[in-house]
Write an enzyme that holds these catalytic residues in place. Structure first.
Site: not given
Ligand code: SAM
Length: 261
Positions: A24, A131, A136, A165, A183
């Site tokens: 990101y 989201g 991740h 998803r 999205y």
């Molecule tokens: N929830 C938001 C949306 O639906 O628009 C953002 C979704 S985005 C796909 C995934 C988010 O999860 C990112 O902002 C990322 O930084 C956060 N993220 C992923 N792994 C993480 C972790 N281990 N700790 C904290 N935040 C995390």
């Protein structure tokens, strides 16, 4: 020879992909709100999460994957006492900016889920991880450790809402995004550049030719339900695209609602 090369590629991918914050960068975060389109997303959700939280009598809500703050802002506007968390400094800055733009002043915390408890004060009635953020996490040990962190952040009887998803379909090469959920921006197209049972790479192409990629672990719905039960949650309910009665292969997103027993 071919097998060796393939294996090495997958391992290299995992090393990069596991660093979620690096995925990101400013360039993608700057475009995130175009990608999700707050107004269209709000119309498509029709207050689904607020209704679930109200039914669960939740007031104090922890949004652990705030991103640019869409759900934190929306839930705060519905009257919930929200704390936003994200592990990406760029996303945290964007959530703060979006909250201020809406005249809201909830806490916004930069933290990795793996050390969540260290950053929190007290417990919450609900944790939301939305989201398709949970994918991740590439390692099962991390997924289990993070679910334990989420559970510990909850009051007894509190609920966790976590979505992803529909990788059951995507892993069968049946990816088809309706563009109606999550999205919702009309200026970008999302496609699967590559998928196997260990990694899924999404390609986001914007109208001006700008291209970004995100790499995640393609978790299966039953896999996450099983982990939730193993982690001490009960009464796991599943929804597909906000409906409890859904076609498991047609839904774009799967949502699990689990209660801390
Ligand atoms: N929830 C938001 C949306 O639906 O628009 C953002 C979704 S985005 C796909 C995934 C988010 O999860 C990112 O902002 C990322 O930084 C956060 N993220 C992923 N792994 C993480 C972790 N281990 N700790 C904290 N935040 C995390």
């Amino acid at each position: 020879m071919t097998t060796t090369r393939t294996t090495r590629t997958v391992l290299d991918d995992h090393r990069t992909a596991d660093d979620f914050a690096a995925q990101y960068g400013t360039a993608l975060v700057d475009r995130w709100d175009d990608l999700i389109d707050w107004d269209r997303r709000e119309r498509s959700e029709q207050g689904f999460f607020a209704k679930l939280l109200t039914t669960a009598k939740a007031h104090r809500v922890l949004d652990v994957a705030a991103g640019t703050g869409y759900h934190s802002v929306s839930l705060a506007r519905h009257g919930f006492d929200v704390t936003a968390v994200d592990g990406s400094p760029e996303m945290v800055a964007r959530t703060r900016r979006n909250a201020a733009r809406h005249g809201l002043t909830f806490p916004v915390v930069e933290a990795d889920w793996r050390t969540l408890r260290r950053h929190l004060d007290g417990r919450y009635d609900a944790v939301v991880c939305l989201g398709s953020s949970f994918p991740h996490l590439f390692h099962e040990a991390d997924r289990r450790a993070v679910l334990a962190e989420f559970r510990e952040a909850l009051n007894p009887g509190g609920i966790l809402i976590v979505d992803h998803r529909n990788f059951d379909s995507i892993r069968r090469h049946r990816y088809r995004s309706s563009g109606n959920y999550y999205y919702c921006g009309t200026g970008a197209s999302v496609s699967v550049a590559r998928v196997d049972d260990r990694l899924c790479r999404f390609r986001y192409e914007f109208g001006d030719g700008d291209v970004h990629h995100l790499e995640v672990y393609p978790i299966l719905s039953a896999e996450l339900s099983g982990l939730l039960v193993d982690s001490g949650f009960d009464s796991v309910r599943d929804f597909g695209d906000f409906r409890e009665d859904f076609d498991a292969y047609d839904a774009d997103f799967i949502i699990h609602v689990a209660r801390k027993s």
